[in-house]
Design a protein around this motif. Structure first.
Motif, short mmCIF file in Angstrom:
data_model
loop_
_atom_site.label_atom_id
_atom_site.label_comp_id
_atom_site.label_asym_id
_atom_site.label_seq_id
_atom_site.Cartn_x
_atom_site.Cartn_y
_atom_site.Cartn_z
N ASP A 69 0.83 -1.20 0.00
CA ASP A 69 0.00 0.00 0.00
C ASP A 69 0.87 1.25 0.00
OD1 ASP A 69 0.87 0.46 2.63
OD2 ASP A 69 -1.00 -0.24 3.55
N ARG A 73 3.11 -1.38 3.17
CA ARG A 73 2.66 -2.59 3.86
C ARG A 73 2.05 -3.57 2.85
NH1 ARG A 73 -1.35 -0.07 8.17
NH2 ARG A 73 -2.23 0.64 6.18
N THR A 75 -0.25 -5.89 0.73
CA THR A 75 -1.68 -5.92 0.46
C THR A 75 -1.88 -6.57 -0.90
OG1 THR A 75 -3.70 -4.56 0.39
CG2 THR A 75 -1.73 -3.65 -0.67
N PRO A 99 -8.16 4.91 1.41
CA PRO A 99 -8.85 3.94 2.29
C PRO A 99 -7.93 2.86 2.85
CG PRO A 99 -10.17 4.38 0.34
CD PRO A 99 -8.85 5.03 0.10
N GLN A 100 -6.93 2.43 2.07
CA GLN A 100 -6.04 1.36 2.53
C GLN A 100 -5.14 1.78 3.68
OE1 GLN A 100 -6.75 2.00 -0.61
NE2 GLN A 100 -6.79 0.18 -1.88
N VAL A 101 -4.96 3.08 3.87
CA VAL A 101 -4.10 3.54 4.96
C VAL A 101 -4.89 4.32 6.01
CG1 VAL A 101 -2.00 3.54 3.57
CG2 VAL A 101 -3.42 5.59 3.62
N SER A 102 -6.19 4.14 6.01
CA SER A 102 -7.05 4.88 6.95
C SER A 102 -6.99 4.33 8.37
CB SER A 102 -8.50 4.86 6.45
OG SER A 102 -8.99 3.54 6.39
N ASP A 103 -6.32 3.18 8.53
CA ASP A 103 -6.23 2.58 9.86
C ASP A 103 -5.09 3.14 10.69
OD1 ASP A 103 -4.51 1.34 7.95
OD2 ASP A 103 -4.11 -0.27 9.38
N VAL A 104 -4.27 3.99 10.10
CA VAL A 104 -3.14 4.59 10.81
C VAL A 104 -3.13 6.09 10.54
CG1 VAL A 104 -1.71 2.51 10.77
CG2 VAL A 104 -1.60 4.13 8.85
#
Length: 379
Positions: A69, A73, A75, A99-104
């Protein structure tokens, strides 16, 4: 009357993809014209949903590949090949999307496009002749540096060491060595779909306009803008002020300079890929649509492309979640009518949940009126 009907909508974002919307329009049309020849042609403007639309038209399944990503990371990403295997469609956001990096926490200077380059490497292995690259929704502002690095270019600092990934790393760039590029990346035809006219740098540039949504504060915007200008200088590119080069963090910069990529309006690219002109050539009635139909829809988006490729004799009806143009504005724009799918007072979640049902019903109403009009003419 037994008309020839073409259903060519965009996606209703967050509610119905273009293939589902096209199918719903067709079902509605068949209620009024059960014997009609109806073609479903999902469409897109080169942004979100283009992969899905092209796969539906080509009749091919999505493929997957292991990538990284925007923050490096692991994916997986989806991409598509045409039915003859000669053309690939890549949605860059599959590997560098927000969206793929919205967790950090957002990291606008580190986010890059290396994963997009890994998708490109895979489609080169698939043996394609042409790559259609759709670049909206990115988390990165690296000028496409990660893409060309993944394909073999060496971006180094003054000590000859690789620079750090992302737009922040461009500050240390001293040289770009393209000798290690995969030779297939230069022989394949690249077309980059853009739907904005922002230049690479300056007050309307990639960093200034789109950087804040990627987490960049004012100081970071300035650094990223300077870094993109520096990257353009090292590449010897004269495109810092060219409209469209600010799209998706400046991805067109490196790909035009090193790979000879062509930057094109997204709707035009998709129109050529799906054979829009040929599909619409014999249409008597064209049903199109999108989530929100307003003045922006007429500036290079799906509805405008469908209108421009339709025969002058065809009636064009827009079905949309929201209609922001008056009947007079529609007529002036060459649109026969525009109808909202909202059956009455309703909030967005309710409309989204029932989108396909409401699109079908609205198309049925529209086509019933068309049929009634033709019956009156017959009398």
């Amino acid at each position: 009357m037994t008309p020839t009907i073409v259903c060519a909508p965009d996606s209703f974002k967050g509610s119905a993809g273009a293939p589902a919307a096209a199918a719903a329009l067709a079902r509605g049309a068949r209620q009024a014209f059960p014997a009609a020849t109806i073609t479903e042609l999902p469409f897109a403007d080169g942004g979100e949903g283009t992969l899905e639309a092209l796969l539906a038209v080509w009749g091919t399944p999505a493929r997957t590949v292991d990538v990284v990503d925007a923050l490096g990371r692991p994916t997986t990403a989806r991409y598509g090949l045409s039915d003859d295997g000669r053309t690939a469609v890549i949605e860059a956001a599959q590997a560098n999307g927000l969206p793929q990096v919205s967790d950090v926490p957002l990291d606008p200077e580190r986010a890059g496009t290396y994963g997009v380059g890994l998708i490109a490497a895979q489609v080169l292995n698939d043996g394609v002749d042409e790559i259609l690259l759709c670049i909206g929704g990115s988390a990165s502002t690296d000028g496409g540096a990660g893409i060309v690095a993944a394909l073999g270019a060496a971006l180094t600092d003054s000590a000859g060491e690789p620079i750090a990934p992302g737009g922040g790393g461009l500050s240390g760039l001293a040289a770009v060595d393209a000798s290690g590029l995969d030779p297939r990346a230069r022989t394949v035809s690249w077309r980059i779909a853009v739907d904005v006219d922002n230049p690479l740098t300056g007050p309307r540039g990639a960093a200034a306009v789109f950087g804040p949504q990627k987490g960049a504060d004012a100081a970071t915007v300035t650094r990223l803008d300077d870094n993109l200008a520096h990257f353009a200088e090292v590449l010897g590119s004269e495109h810092a002020a060219t409209p469209g080069f600010g799209a998706a963090g400046g991805i067109p910069l490196a790909l035009t300079a090193l790979l000879g990529a062509e930057v094109v309006p997204g709707s035009r690219m998709v129109a050529e890929a799906v054979g829009l002109t040929e599909a619409l050539a014999g249409a008597d009635l064209v049903l199109t649509g999108e989530g929100s139909f307003d003045s922006q829809s007429l500036g290079g988006k799906v509805v405008a492309a469908v209108r421009d490729h339709s025969p002058a004799s065809a009636s064009i009806i827009v079905v949309a979640g929201r209609v922001g143009l008056t009947p007079a504005e529609c007529r002036e724009a060459g649109i026969t009518a525009a109808l909202s799918i909202a059956p009455g007072p309703a909030d967005l979640p309710e409309l989204s949940a029932r989108a396909e049902e409401l699109i079908e019903a609205t198309a049925a109403h529209a086509c019933a009126l068309v049929a009634a009009g033709h019956q009156q003419k017959g009398h």
